[in-house]
Design a protein around this motif. Structure first.
Motif, PDB file in Angstrom:
ATOM      1  N   GLU A 171       0.762  -1.198  -0.094  1.00  0.00           N
ATOM      2  CA  GLU A 171       0.012  -0.016  -0.193  1.00  0.00           C
ATOM      3  C   GLU A 171       0.840   1.111   0.070  1.00  0.00           C
ATOM      4  O   GLU A 171       0.624   2.412  -0.635  1.00  0.00           O
ATOM      5  N   GLN A 172       1.842   1.307   0.735  1.00  0.00           N
ATOM      6  CA  GLN A 172       2.849   2.380   0.599  1.00  0.00           C
ATOM      7  C   GLN A 172       3.323   2.784  -0.604  1.00  0.00           C
ATOM      8  O   GLN A 172       3.302   3.824  -0.984  1.00  0.00           O
ATOM      9  N   TRP A 173       3.685   1.415  -1.311  1.00  0.00           N
ATOM     10  CA  TRP A 173       4.431   1.752  -2.454  1.00  0.00           C
ATOM     11  C   TRP A 173       3.442   2.064  -3.759  1.00  0.00           C
ATOM     12  O   TRP A 173       3.626   3.055  -4.370  1.00  0.00           O
ATOM     13  N   TYR A 174       2.125   1.359  -3.620  1.00  0.00           N
ATOM     14  CA  TYR A 174       1.211   1.727  -4.513  1.00  0.00           C
ATOM     15  C   TYR A 174       0.955   3.619  -4.540  1.00  0.00           C
ATOM     16  O   TYR A 174       0.599   3.845  -5.498  1.00  0.00           O
ATOM     17  N   ASN A 175       0.809   3.908  -3.440  1.00  0.00           N
ATOM     18  CA  ASN A 175       0.398   5.217  -3.150  1.00  0.00           C
ATOM     19  C   ASN A 175       1.345   6.163  -3.639  1.00  0.00           C
ATOM     20  O   ASN A 175       1.076   7.538  -3.802  1.00  0.00           O
ATOM     21  N   THR A 176       2.552   5.918  -4.014  1.00  0.00           N
ATOM     22  CA  THR A 176       3.460   6.562  -4.551  1.00  0.00           C
ATOM     23  C   THR A 176       3.359   6.721  -6.207  1.00  0.00           C
ATOM     24  O   THR A 176       4.015   7.360  -6.790  1.00  0.00           O
ATOM     25  N   LEU A 177       2.596   5.816  -6.800  1.00  0.00           N
ATOM     26  CA  LEU A 177       2.402   5.613  -8.314  1.00  0.00           C
ATOM     27  C   LEU A 177       1.528   6.737  -8.892  1.00  0.00           C
ATOM     28  O   LEU A 177       0.523   7.051  -8.074  1.00  0.00           O
ATOM     29  N   GLN A 178       1.926   7.207  -9.969  1.00  0.00           N
ATOM     30  CA  GLN A 178       1.287   8.230 -10.413  1.00  0.00           C
ATOM     31  C   GLN A 178       0.113   7.540 -11.517  1.00  0.00           C
ATOM     32  O   GLN A 178       0.359   6.664 -12.146  1.00  0.00           O
ATOM     33  N   PRO A 179      -1.151   8.060 -11.560  1.00  0.00           N
ATOM     34  CA  PRO A 179      -2.308   7.616 -12.508  1.00  0.00           C
ATOM     35  C   PRO A 179      -1.781   7.879 -13.951  1.00  0.00           C
ATOM     36  O   PRO A 179      -0.788   9.065 -14.265  1.00  0.00           O
ATOM     37  N   SER A 202      -9.942   1.511 -22.808  1.00  0.00           N
ATOM     38  CA  SER A 202      -9.796   2.952 -22.619  1.00  0.00           C
ATOM     39  C   SER A 202     -10.261   3.233 -21.024  1.00  0.00           C
ATOM     40  O   SER A 202     -10.347   4.146 -20.607  1.00  0.00           O
ATOM     41  N   ASN A 203     -11.314   2.108 -20.452  1.00  0.00           N
ATOM     42  CA  ASN A 203     -11.773   2.243 -19.293  1.00  0.00           C
ATOM     43  C   ASN A 203     -11.058   1.779 -18.197  1.00  0.00           C
ATOM     44  O   ASN A 203     -11.443   1.994 -16.970  1.00  0.00           O
ATOM     45  N   TYR A 204      -9.960   1.373 -18.391  1.00  0.00           N
ATOM     46  CA  TYR A 204      -8.682   0.877 -17.460  1.00  0.00           C
ATOM     47  C   TYR A 204      -8.493   2.060 -16.540  1.00  0.00           C
ATOM     48  O   TYR A 204      -8.037   3.080 -17.090  1.00  0.00           O
ATOM     49  N   SER A 205      -8.384   1.862 -15.223  1.00  0.00           N
ATOM     50  CA  SER A 205      -7.633   2.688 -14.377  1.00  0.00           C
ATOM     51  C   SER A 205      -6.204   2.236 -14.390  1.00  0.00           C
ATOM     52  O   SER A 205      -6.140   1.099 -13.959  1.00  0.00           O
ATOM     53  N   LEU A 206      -5.272   3.359 -14.545  1.00  0.00           N
ATOM     54  CA  LEU A 206      -3.830   2.752 -14.743  1.00  0.00           C
ATOM     55  C   LEU A 206      -3.003   3.472 -13.841  1.00  0.00           C
ATOM     56  O   LEU A 206      -3.151   4.555 -13.356  1.00  0.00           O
ATOM     57  N   ALA A 229       5.364   1.887 -19.550  1.00  0.00           N
ATOM     58  CA  ALA A 229       4.473   0.774 -19.037  1.00  0.00           C
ATOM     59  C   ALA A 229       3.594   1.320 -17.992  1.00  0.00           C
ATOM     60  O   ALA A 229       3.981   2.234 -17.309  1.00  0.00           O
ATOM     61  N   VAL A 230       2.644   0.509 -17.968  1.00  0.00           N
ATOM     62  CA  VAL A 230       1.482   0.758 -16.862  1.00  0.00           C
ATOM     63  C   VAL A 230       1.268  -0.445 -16.040  1.00  0.00           C
ATOM     64  O   VAL A 230       1.342  -1.536 -16.645  1.00  0.00           O
ATOM     65  N   GLU A 250       1.421   8.115 -20.763  1.00  0.00           N
ATOM     66  CA  GLU A 250       1.547   9.408 -20.222  1.00  0.00           C
ATOM     67  C   GLU A 250       0.768   9.444 -18.604  1.00  0.00           C
ATOM     68  O   GLU A 250      -0.038   8.742 -18.489  1.00  0.00           O
ATOM     69  N   THR A 251       1.586  10.182 -18.131  1.00  0.00           N
ATOM     70  CA  THR A 251       1.244  10.565 -16.657  1.00  0.00           C
ATOM     71  C   THR A 251       0.217  11.430 -16.712  1.00  0.00           C
ATOM     72  O   THR A 251       0.088  12.726 -17.509  1.00  0.00           O
ATOM     73  N   VAL A 252      -0.774  11.268 -15.823  1.00  0.00           N
ATOM     74  CA  VAL A 252      -2.004  12.217 -15.731  1.00  0.00           C
ATOM     75  C   VAL A 252      -1.748  12.819 -14.628  1.00  0.00           C
ATOM     76  O   VAL A 252      -1.341  12.637 -13.475  1.00  0.00           O
ATOM     77  N   THR A 253      -1.996  14.345 -15.059  1.00  0.00           N
ATOM     78  CA  THR A 253      -2.029  15.188 -13.988  1.00  0.00           C
ATOM     79  C   THR A 253      -3.129  15.555 -13.204  1.00  0.00           C
ATOM     80  O   THR A 253      -4.412  15.363 -13.785  1.00  0.00           O
ATOM     81  N   ASP A 254      -3.206  16.433 -12.172  1.00  0.00           N
ATOM     82  CA  ASP A 254      -4.419  16.526 -11.477  1.00  0.00           C
ATOM     83  C   ASP A 254      -5.434  17.546 -12.352  1.00  0.00           C
ATOM     84  O   ASP A 254      -6.576  17.602 -11.849  1.00  0.00           O
TER      85      ASP A 254
END
Length: 140
Positions: free
Chosen positions: A19-27, A92-96, A104-105, A134-138
């Motif tokens: 969970e700690q690692w997961y929370n560092t990953l960018q959408p 295109s519906n995947y949350s990545l 890679a995602v 691409e990284t998704v920004t806020d």
């Protein structure tokens, strides 16, 4: 063990939990699904493993995800070129989440509960691309 502080660019960050690692990953988003590499070679899988390790991915999770970067271990709905074509609209519906410094995602099962089971692995799988990640920004 918690995240190491004062790290240098080449050092590995280590997280105690997934969970700690997961929370560092960018959408992330994929803008070119046709550049998917369904059967990455060992050198490419090695580069992905190195990026995951460098990002602090726990060792057991890292190995499992790298194994699932090949289409033979993907969910049934995207397992073959025909199944991917049939489910093209669902891709295109995947949350990545983006693997840092890679095209890679990761498709985590916990992020994609609304999709059918034939599109998502319980833990997750990796999809590698030639380009188009691409990284998704806020603001997006």
């Amino acid at each position: 063990m918690s995240c190491l502080t004062n790290i240098k660019a080449n050092e590995v960050i280590s997280y105690a939990t997934f969970e700690q690692w997961y929370n560092t990953l960018q959408p992330a988003k994929v803008t070119n699904w046709s550049s998917l590499i369904p059967s990455p070679g060992r050198w490419l899988q090695s580069a992905i493993k190195q990026a995951l390790t460098k990002s602090g991915c726990p060792a057991c999770t890292c190995q499992n995800l790298v194994l699932k970067s090949h289409e033979n271990l993907w969910p049934v709905g995207i397992w073959t070129p025909n199944s991917r074509k049939n489910n093209e609209s669902n891709l295109s519906n995947y949350s990545l989440k983006r693997i840092p410094e890679q095209q890679a995602v990761i498709v985590f099962g916990s992020d994609n509960k609304t999709l059918s089971e034939d599109m998502v692995d319980h833990i997750g799988h990796i999809m590698i691309f030639v380009n188009g990640v691409e990284t998704v920004t806020d603001s997006e």
